[in-house]
Design a protein around this motif. Structure first.
Motif, short mmCIF file in Angstrom:
data_model
loop_
_atom_site.label_atom_id
_atom_site.label_comp_id
_atom_site.label_asym_id
_atom_site.label_seq_id
_atom_site.Cartn_x
_atom_site.Cartn_y
_atom_site.Cartn_z
N VAL A 1 -0.89 2.50 -3.15
CA VAL A 1 -1.81 3.03 -2.14
C VAL A 1 -1.35 4.41 -1.70
CG1 VAL A 1 -2.58 0.79 -1.32
CG2 VAL A 1 -0.52 1.79 -0.35
N PRO A 2 -2.27 5.28 -1.27
CA PRO A 2 -3.71 5.05 -1.20
C PRO A 2 -4.36 5.04 -2.59
CG PRO A 2 -3.22 7.32 -0.63
CD PRO A 2 -1.90 6.63 -0.77
N VAL B 1 -11.81 5.25 0.10
CA VAL B 1 -10.37 5.42 0.00
C VAL B 1 -9.71 4.35 0.85
CG1 VAL B 1 -8.42 6.95 0.45
CG2 VAL B 1 -10.60 7.91 -0.30
N CYS B 2 -8.77 3.61 0.24
CA CYS B 2 -8.01 2.59 0.96
C CYS B 2 -6.57 3.07 1.06
CB CYS B 2 -8.08 1.25 0.22
SG CYS B 2 -9.76 0.57 0.13
N GLU B 3 -6.10 3.23 2.30
CA GLU B 3 -4.79 3.85 2.52
C GLU B 3 -3.66 2.85 2.68
OE1 GLU B 3 -4.95 7.71 4.86
OE2 GLU B 3 -6.63 6.61 5.74
N SER B 4 -3.99 1.56 2.76
CA SER B 4 -2.95 0.55 2.90
C SER B 4 -3.38 -0.70 2.13
CB SER B 4 -2.72 0.18 4.37
OG SER B 4 -3.87 -0.47 4.89
N TYR C 1 -5.24 7.71 -6.59
CA TYR C 1 -5.69 8.63 -5.55
C TYR C 1 -5.46 10.07 -5.98
CZ TYR C 1 -5.95 10.78 -0.90
OH TYR C 1 -6.28 11.54 0.17
N LYS D 1 -4.39 13.61 -5.23
CA LYS D 1 -3.58 14.33 -4.25
C LYS D 1 -4.25 15.65 -3.89
CE LYS D 1 -0.31 11.25 -4.35
NZ LYS D 1 -0.91 10.31 -5.30
N LEU E 1 -10.23 13.28 3.93
CA LEU E 1 -9.35 12.88 2.85
C LEU E 1 -9.75 13.60 1.58
CD1 LEU E 1 -9.17 9.05 3.51
CD2 LEU E 1 -7.25 10.63 3.61
N HIS F 1 -10.47 13.70 -2.04
CA HIS F 1 -10.74 12.96 -3.26
C HIS F 1 -11.99 13.55 -3.89
CE1 HIS F 1 -14.11 10.67 -1.44
NE2 HIS F 1 -13.35 10.60 -0.37
#
Length: 334
Positions: free
Chosen positions: A137-138, A154-157, A180, A182, A210, A212
């Motif tokens: 993650v993410p 986007v899933c950060e955890s 993800y 960067k 974020l 992406h």
């Protein structure tokens, strides 16, 4: 030349630009809403197309811009023009292939195009267990048939990932999970027409968002493509089989990865950023196809094996190597 655009509305900016470019070249342009096209087939192999129950007049070429929301019916209409022998700028098979995200990624990876590390599974627990294969993650989670503005999260955890997976899969949607992007990487969109890259922009996310790919409202900047970026975008478009496409690249430390191939790219935004007329090259490609130019070809989904040298002893098939690859994010890997 009589040009037919398949589009939900003539007022859509990209459709309007294509109509303007076609008329500037002296062509007769008409815009048809695919949902208002009716098809009549009979057992004798004959087919007739109608528009609002009136028989359609012949056309010289069709330029489809089929919205994701009407893919099934719209692509049936596109395919009927193919069966009628009308040249098309983007065939139904190629459009459908680009719309299926996992199928498209499978095709590109099988032919040596670098893509982001990607995993697909039907069970939320399995996907959660495979998060390490995409760098942890993410992560990006994409609906396989989702529209561009709604199909990416986007899933950060791990907690947010688990909740998202259970919710999406519980609704019956299929999805893929990808590494993800960067913020230090370059997000590039390349417009390819007739197998040649004609323009490119770099997209920079809005402050506070974020980073992406496919971010809405990103600032577009014109850019010059490197030879590697150009070759990657052109090869990806040919593999999918599209005459006109936008190829989304992530350039990481000089290596380009293909995130997506879009069959109905938006034109005005790229034109504003580059200062180029990008509608006319598409009309010119339509003219070439009517004149008998070779269309962009679509290879088989499984790449052919290299021919063995008759002077050498048989060597093991490379298919075994392909079958053993895991999502590593390297060249040709998923």
């Amino acid at each position: 030349m009589k040009v037919t655009l398949l589009s939900r509305s003539a007022s859509i900016p990209s459709t309007r630009r294509l109509v303007e470019a076609g008329r500037a070249r002296g062509h007769r342009m008409r815009v048809l809403n695919p949902l208002r096209v009716q098809m009549h087939l009979d057992g004798g192999g004959r087919a007739t197309l109608y528009y609002d129950r009136k028989k359609l007049a012949p056309t010289d070429v069709v330029l489809p811009r089929i919205a994701q929301s009407i893919s099934t019916y719209g692509l049936a209409v596109v395919n009927q023009f193919v069966l009628s022998g009308v040249p098309l700028v983007n065939h139904a098979q190629a459009i459908a292939q680009s719309r299926s995200k996992m199928r498209s990624l499978q095709l590109l990876s099988a032919h040596g195009i670098a893509i982001p590390a990607t995993v697909m599974a039907r069970d939320a627990a399995h996907l959660k267990e495979m998060v390490g294969l995409v760098g942890g993650v993410p992560v990006l989670v994409k609906l396989l048939q989702g529209q561009e503005k709604h199909g990416v999260m986007v899933c950060e955890s791990l907690q947010s990932l688990e909740a998202a997976l259970e919710a999406v899969l519980g609704l019956g949607h299929n999805l893929v999970m990808q590494e993800y992007v960067k913020s230090t990487s370059q997000d590039v969109r390349v417009l390819v027409v007739g197998g040649k890259a004609v323009a490119a922009v770099r997209r920079r996310p809005r402050p506070g968002r974020l980073a992406h790919t496919l971010i809405k409202g990103a600032r577009l900047e014109a850019m010059e493509l490197s030879p590697g970026q150009r070759a990657t975008a052109e090869k990806a478009t040919r593999l999918v089989g599209l005459e006109v496409a936008a190829v989304d690249l992530l350039d990481v430390e000089g290596h380009s990865k293909v995130f997506e191939v879009n069959s109905s790219p938006a034109l005005p935004e790229m034109e504003a950023a580059t200062g180029l007329d990008l509608a006319t090259p598409i009309i010119l490609r339509a003219e070439e196809l009517v004149a008998g130019a070779e269309p962009v070809s679509t290879p088989d989904l499984i790449p052919p094996l290299p021919l063995a040298d008759p002077d050498l002893s048989p060597t093991p098939s490379p298919r075994g190597k392909r079958a053993s690859r895991t999502p590593s994010g390297g060249r040709g890997g998923a």
